[in-house]
Design a protein around this motif. Structure first.
Motif, PDB file in Angstrom:
ATOM      1  N   LEU A  17       0.791  -1.171  -0.084  1.00 41.72           N
ATOM      2  CA  LEU A  17      -0.074   0.028  -0.051  1.00 41.72           C
ATOM      3  C   LEU A  17       0.862   1.235   0.183  1.00 41.72           C
ATOM      4  CD1 LEU A  17      -2.973  -0.934   2.581  1.00 41.72           C
ATOM      5  CD2 LEU A  17      -3.032  -0.951  -0.158  1.00 41.72           C
ATOM      6  N   GLU A  18       2.007   1.261   0.655  1.00 44.23           N
ATOM      7  CA  GLU A  18       2.954   2.282   0.738  1.00 44.23           C
ATOM      8  C   GLU A  18       3.362   3.056  -0.523  1.00 44.23           C
ATOM      9  OE1 GLU A  18       7.000   1.759   1.876  1.00 44.23           O
ATOM     10  OE2 GLU A  18       6.308  -0.318   2.389  1.00 44.23           O
ATOM     11  N   PHE A  19       3.480   1.966  -1.634  1.00 46.17           N
ATOM     12  CA  PHE A  19       3.943   2.470  -3.053  1.00 46.17           C
ATOM     13  C   PHE A  19       2.752   3.142  -3.682  1.00 46.17           C
ATOM     14  CE2 PHE A  19       6.136  -1.632  -2.236  1.00 46.17           C
ATOM     15  CZ  PHE A  19       7.360  -1.173  -2.256  1.00 46.17           C
ATOM     16  N   TYR A  20       1.404   3.417  -3.183  1.00 49.87           N
ATOM     17  CA  TYR A  20       0.444   4.006  -4.029  1.00 49.87           C
ATOM     18  C   TYR A  20      -0.159   5.185  -3.156  1.00 49.87           C
ATOM     19  CZ  TYR A  20       0.971  -0.463  -6.589  1.00 49.87           C
ATOM     20  OH  TYR A  20       1.552  -1.552  -7.257  1.00 49.87           O
ATOM     21  N   GLN A  21       0.404   5.407  -1.986  1.00 50.32           N
ATOM     22  CA  GLN A  21       0.048   6.458  -0.990  1.00 50.32           C
ATOM     23  C   GLN A  21      -0.195   7.934  -1.947  1.00 50.32           C
ATOM     24  OE1 GLN A  21       2.519   7.055   2.237  1.00 50.32           O
ATOM     25  NE2 GLN A  21       1.850   5.086   3.196  1.00 50.32           N
ATOM     26  N   LYS A  22       0.610   8.187  -2.757  1.00 49.59           N
ATOM     27  CA  LYS A  22       0.425   9.541  -3.417  1.00 49.59           C
ATOM     28  C   LYS A  22      -0.175   9.296  -4.851  1.00 49.59           C
ATOM     29  CE  LYS A  22       4.698  11.229  -1.410  1.00 49.59           C
ATOM     30  NZ  LYS A  22       6.095  11.892  -1.637  1.00 49.59           N
ATOM     31  N   THR A  23      -0.329   8.103  -5.163  1.00 47.58           N
ATOM     32  CA  THR A  23      -1.006   8.093  -6.638  1.00 47.58           C
ATOM     33  C   THR A  23      -2.355   7.543  -6.611  1.00 47.58           C
ATOM     34  OG1 THR A  23      -0.043   5.836  -6.821  1.00 47.58           O
ATOM     35  CG2 THR A  23       1.346   7.775  -7.665  1.00 47.58           C
ATOM     36  N   HIS A  24      -2.878   6.866  -5.623  1.00 48.89           N
ATOM     37  CA  HIS A  24      -4.273   6.262  -5.620  1.00 48.89           C
ATOM     38  C   HIS A  24      -4.673   6.528  -4.399  1.00 48.89           C
ATOM     39  CE1 HIS A  24      -1.937   3.855  -8.604  1.00 48.89           C
ATOM     40  NE2 HIS A  24      -3.065   3.225  -8.776  1.00 48.89           N
ATOM     41  N   THR A  25      -6.310   6.333  -4.413  1.00 53.96           N
ATOM     42  CA  THR A  25      -7.217   6.544  -3.275  1.00 53.96           C
ATOM     43  C   THR A  25      -7.530   5.189  -2.745  1.00 53.96           C
ATOM     44  OG1 THR A  25      -7.621   8.601  -4.074  1.00 53.96           O
ATOM     45  CG2 THR A  25      -9.350   7.608  -2.574  1.00 53.96           C
ATOM     46  N   ILE A  26      -7.933   4.831  -1.546  1.00 47.73           N
ATOM     47  CA  ILE A  26      -8.436   3.545  -1.331  1.00 47.73           C
ATOM     48  C   ILE A  26      -9.831   3.961  -1.269  1.00 47.73           C
ATOM     49  CG2 ILE A  26      -8.654   2.030   0.655  1.00 47.73           C
ATOM     50  CD1 ILE A  26      -5.709   2.734   1.556  1.00 47.73           C
ATOM     51  N   LEU A  27     -10.490   3.074  -2.329  1.00 43.85           N
ATOM     52  CA  LEU A  27     -11.901   2.949  -2.496  1.00 43.85           C
ATOM     53  C   LEU A  27     -12.496   2.407  -1.112  1.00 43.85           C
ATOM     54  CD1 LEU A  27     -12.448   2.539  -6.247  1.00 43.85           C
ATOM     55  CD2 LEU A  27     -12.376   4.711  -4.726  1.00 43.85           C
ATOM     56  N   ASP A  28     -12.069   1.091  -0.762  1.00 37.66           N
ATOM     57  CA  ASP A  28     -12.831   0.317   0.373  1.00 37.66           C
ATOM     58  C   ASP A  28     -11.533  -0.731   0.828  1.00 37.66           C
ATOM     59  OD1 ASP A  28     -14.449  -0.532   1.975  1.00 37.66           O
ATOM     60  OD2 ASP A  28     -15.920  -1.129   0.696  1.00 37.66           O
ATOM     61  N   GLU A  29     -11.568  -1.217   1.853  1.00 40.04           N
ATOM     62  CA  GLU A  29     -11.194  -2.139   2.341  1.00 40.04           C
ATOM     63  C   GLU A  29     -11.867  -3.293   3.063  1.00 40.04           C
ATOM     64  OE1 GLU A  29      -8.546  -0.821   5.880  1.00 40.04           O
ATOM     65  OE2 GLU A  29     -10.306  -0.849   7.101  1.00 40.04           O
ATOM     66  N   ILE A  30     -11.516  -4.573   2.491  1.00 37.27           N
ATOM     67  CA  ILE A  30     -12.390  -5.849   2.804  1.00 37.27           C
ATOM     68  C   ILE A  30     -11.849  -6.470   4.142  1.00 37.27           C
ATOM     69  CG2 ILE A  30     -13.318  -7.687   1.896  1.00 37.27           C
ATOM     70  CD1 ILE A  30     -14.132  -5.169   0.482  1.00 37.27           C
ATOM     71  N   LEU A  31     -12.721  -6.736   4.986  1.00 34.16           N
ATOM     72  CA  LEU A  31     -12.375  -7.349   6.309  1.00 34.16           C
ATOM     73  C   LEU A  31     -12.601  -8.835   6.005  1.00 34.16           C
ATOM     74  CD1 LEU A  31     -14.047  -5.175   8.912  1.00 34.16           C
ATOM     75  CD2 LEU A  31     -11.828  -4.994   8.192  1.00 34.16           C
ATOM     76  N   GLY A  32     -11.471  -9.564   6.615  1.00 36.39           N
ATOM     77  CA  GLY A  32     -11.645 -10.879   6.632  1.00 36.39           C
ATOM     78  C   GLY A  32     -11.511 -11.832   8.066  1.00 36.39           C
ATOM     79  N   PHE A  33     -11.730 -12.817   8.086  1.00 38.57           N
ATOM     80  CA  PHE A  33     -11.592 -13.552   9.415  1.00 38.57           C
ATOM     81  C   PHE A  33     -10.147 -13.879   9.835  1.00 38.57           C
ATOM     82  CE2 PHE A  33     -10.656 -17.491  11.734  1.00 38.57           C
ATOM     83  CZ  PHE A  33     -11.498 -17.273  12.925  1.00 38.57           C
ATOM     84  N   GLU A  34      -9.795 -13.173  11.157  1.00 41.80           N
ATOM     85  CA  GLU A  34      -8.614 -13.397  11.668  1.00 41.80           C
ATOM     86  C   GLU A  34      -8.399 -14.604  12.386  1.00 41.80           C
ATOM     87  OE1 GLU A  34      -4.352 -12.376  12.178  1.00 41.80           O
ATOM     88  OE2 GLU A  34      -5.883 -11.853  10.441  1.00 41.80           O
ATOM     89  N   ARG A  35      -9.023 -14.467  13.545  1.00 40.72           N
ATOM     90  CA  ARG A  35      -9.103 -15.645  14.513  1.00 40.72           C
ATOM     91  C   ARG A  35     -10.007 -15.611  15.301  1.00 40.72           C
ATOM     92  NH1 ARG A  35      -6.478 -14.180  19.823  1.00 40.72           N
ATOM     93  NH2 ARG A  35      -5.884 -11.681  19.694  1.00 40.72           N
ATOM     94  N   LEU A  36     -10.296 -16.931  16.187  1.00 45.58           N
ATOM     95  CA  LEU A  36     -11.245 -16.949  17.188  1.00 45.58           C
ATOM     96  C   LEU A  36     -10.569 -16.508  18.313  1.00 45.58           C
ATOM     97  CD1 LEU A  36     -14.309 -17.619  17.589  1.00 45.58           C
ATOM     98  CD2 LEU A  36     -13.438 -19.913  18.023  1.00 45.58           C
ATOM     99  N   GLN A  37     -11.415 -15.543  19.137  1.00 42.43           N
ATOM    100  CA  GLN A  37     -10.801 -14.885  20.308  1.00 42.43           C
ATOM    101  C   GLN A  37     -11.635 -15.098  21.596  1.00 42.43           C
ATOM    102  OE1 GLN A  37     -10.262 -10.578  20.176  1.00 42.43           O
ATOM    103  NE2 GLN A  37      -8.744 -10.794  21.905  1.00 42.43           N
ATOM    104  N   MET A  38     -11.104 -15.462  22.790  1.00 42.03           N
ATOM    105  CA  MET A  38     -11.770 -15.950  23.708  1.00 42.03           C
ATOM    106  C   MET A  38     -11.563 -14.856  24.808  1.00 42.03           C
ATOM    107  SD  MET A  38     -11.457 -19.101  26.305  1.00 42.03           S
ATOM    108  CE  MET A  38     -10.027 -19.060  26.981  1.00 42.03           C
ATOM    109  N   LYS A  39     -12.535 -14.463  25.339  1.00 38.56           N
ATOM    110  CA  LYS A  39     -12.718 -13.240  26.538  1.00 38.56           C
ATOM    111  C   LYS A  39     -13.414 -13.810  27.687  1.00 38.56           C
ATOM    112  CE  LYS A  39     -12.548  -9.338  23.409  1.00 38.56           C
ATOM    113  NZ  LYS A  39     -13.150  -8.080  23.121  1.00 38.56           N
ATOM    114  N   THR A  40     -12.691 -14.056  28.822  1.00 39.89           N
ATOM    115  CA  THR A  40     -13.191 -14.871  29.870  1.00 39.89           C
ATOM    116  C   THR A  40     -14.459 -13.719  30.692  1.00 39.89           C
ATOM    117  OG1 THR A  40     -11.583 -14.132  31.345  1.00 39.89           O
ATOM    118  CG2 THR A  40     -11.611 -16.306  30.307  1.00 39.89           C
ATOM    119  N   ASP A  41     -14.280 -12.243  30.078  1.00 32.98           N
ATOM    120  CA  ASP A  41     -15.134 -11.350  30.837  1.00 32.98           C
ATOM    121  C   ASP A  41     -16.267 -10.814  30.376  1.00 32.98           C
ATOM    122  OD1 ASP A  41     -13.687 -10.205  29.015  1.00 32.98           O
ATOM    123  OD2 ASP A  41     -13.046  -8.438  30.160  1.00 32.98           O
TER     124      ASP A  41
END
Length: 496
Positions: A453-477
């Motif tokens: 992404l750093e190669f396109y900071q000055k030349t492109h606009t980010i129209l959208d970012e797509i989220l994806g599954f990363e991991r299953l997280q456990m929270k005891t609280d």
């Protein structure tokens, strides 16, 4: 997109439900449809067959336009499977075109068509199970299979393993009914056309009947010779035409994986990984009933032991994936179903047996719970496909778009079925320099490498970012204690 799939449900159901009308069979078909609608995109392992089905449907005899000639992959694969599915799907695809439906609808159609073939094989196998182990066990077998995730998920996936699975299910039915010549022909097709390693599994089954005297060596030899010649010649003729060179695809795959042992380039797993990871995940809570089934019904060993022997022998290959041993899941489910049946009919004998019967029934709920988790995870695991669909929403169809799709995007859901506009240019050229002049020439970029992404900071606009599954997280609280964590996986960029 999901709406297009819903329109097709009644049409897709008809090929199977006209032959099988019980509630259980309808349940399985419905579960299959839910899997496809929830996870409509495909991964890199499915790419060749999916692109091949697209090209057969849309480019027909214009081989020069086929995807595999530009992106041949590591080893060639047979066109016989995708050719059959594409041709059988073509009438319905033509109807959707006349109705002006999205081109992506065709991807649903070919996946449903493949799923129907696997479903037909599953029902045929269940009929043989009913004849030998009884109707209750056959019904429980279908219920257990419907409640698990991986088998139902893979049955519509355009993998060589899935095409082979169709033949394996019919072969298992023939083996149970001792129709040996049919078993040999079906086994030969599965081995010589789609997956050569099935010679281990199906070969052990044939050897058992030879040892038991259920079939003679003379019958086997007289059947194998003509079957081998025809079944070997078929892919050689068909695939030599499509690949534009003389070849036997599965022979090259066998050489690559076993002689050269190159499959390990794609990752390795411990020897027992299939036993402690793959099979337990695929079976879910039903895994605990398999040994019970073998104890209460010892005749099951003739079916289960060859399946486990196949998994053990195949474990010597360092590269392992669950799909490589998907064929044993129906076999193990028969053992689990027989255990459920026996425990249920013994429930009135004691409080302990009543408790065991209750647990056997409740394990289905456990399977459904794990299936829900797996399905949600998979639903969020195709950011490339989602990104391309999102680009079609962001840009007017009449605009001039020249989009570059990087490797990460192409491997996580993008197929030719998703390329909706003929006048748009979709480019998958690999190994282009990030930020280089060639990359700057595209109007849009779909990028799955955050470091780029750093190669396109000055030349492109980010129209959208797509989220994806990363991991299953456990929270005891916090209830419900387990949470799905997502992060940005794909970015859509537009040149300024």
């Amino acid at each position: 997109m999901f709406g297009s799939a819903a329109v097709l449900v009644n049409i897709i159901l008809s090929p199977v439900t006209t032959m099988f009308t019980s509630g259980l069979e309808l349940l399985l078909v419905t579960v299959m449809i839910v899997h496809v609608i929830m996870c409509p995109y495909t991964k890199v392992e499915e790419s060749f067959n999916m692109q091949a089905m697209h090209d057969v449907l849309y480019h027909t005899t214009n081989i020069s336009q086929y995807d595999h000639l530009q992106f041949p992959g590591v080893v060639p694969r047979t066109f016989l499977g995708p050719l059959f599915v594409a041709v059988s799907s073509s009438p319905l695809v033509m109807v959707t075109q006349l109705l002006g439906m999205s081109k992506f609808t065709s991807q649903y159609i070919v996946r449903f068509a493949l799923g129907n073939l696997v479903m037909l094989g599953l029902f045929m196998f269940a009929q043989a199970v009913r004849d030998i182990f009884g109707r209750p066990t056959a019904k429980l077998f279908l219920v257990i299979t419907a409640s698990q995730f991986h088998f139902m998920f893979y049955m519509t996936r355009s993998l060589p393993n899935t095409f082979a699975l169709v033949l394996v299910l019919f072969a298992l039915r023939a083996w149970l009914r001792q129709r040996h010549m049919l078993f040999i022909w079906l086994s030969g097709a599965a081995i010589l056309i789609f997956r050569s390693e099935l010679a281990i599994f199906l070969g052990i089954l044939l050897l058992m009947h030879l040892i038991n005297g259920r079939v003679s060596i003379v019958t086997v030899v007289k059947t194998i010779i003509p079957a081998g010649i025809l079944l070997l010649g078929l892919p050689v003729v068909v695939d030599s035409y499509f690949w534009q060179r003389l070849l036997w695809p599965e022979g090259e795959v066998l050489f690559y994986n076993t002689v050269l042992n190159k499959s390990s380039n794609w990752g390795t797993s411990p020897f027992l990984w299939y036993f402690y990871s793959a099979i337990p995940r695929a079976m879910s809570c039903s895994i605990f009933l398999v040994p019970v089934g073998l104890i209460v019904s010892p005749r099951l060993t003739q079916l289960v032991v060859p399946a486990l022997a196949f998994v053990f022998l195949y474990s010597f290959l360092p590269h392992k994936e669950l799909r490589f041993i998907i064929y044993v899941i129906p076999v193990l489910n028969v053992a689990a179903a027989e255990a459920c049946h026996r425990l249920w009919i013994s429930k009135s004998k004691s409080y302990l047996q009543a408790l065991l019967a209750l647990l056997a029934v409740l394990h289905i709920a456990g399977n459904i719970t794990t299936t829900s988790v797996f399905m949600y995870t998979s639903h969020s695991n195709y950011p490339g496909g989602v990104a391309l669909a999102r680009l079609h929403e962001l840009e007017p169809s009449a605009s001039d778009v020249h989009v570059h799709i990087d490797v990460a995007a192409a491997q996580s859901g993008i197929t030719r079925f998703g390329q909706l506009h003929d006048h748009w240019i979709y480019n998958k050229t690999e190994d282009l320099t990030p930020g280089g002049s060639e990359m700057q020439s595209f109007t849009h970029l779909i990028i799955g490498e955050p470091d780029h992404l750093e190669f396109y900071q000055k030349t492109h606009t980010i129209l959208d970012e797509i989220l994806g599954f990363e991991r299953l997280q456990m929270k005891t609280d916090a209830v419900p204690f387990f949470f799905f964590q997502h992060k940005a996986k794909m970015w859509i960029l537009k040149r300024n």
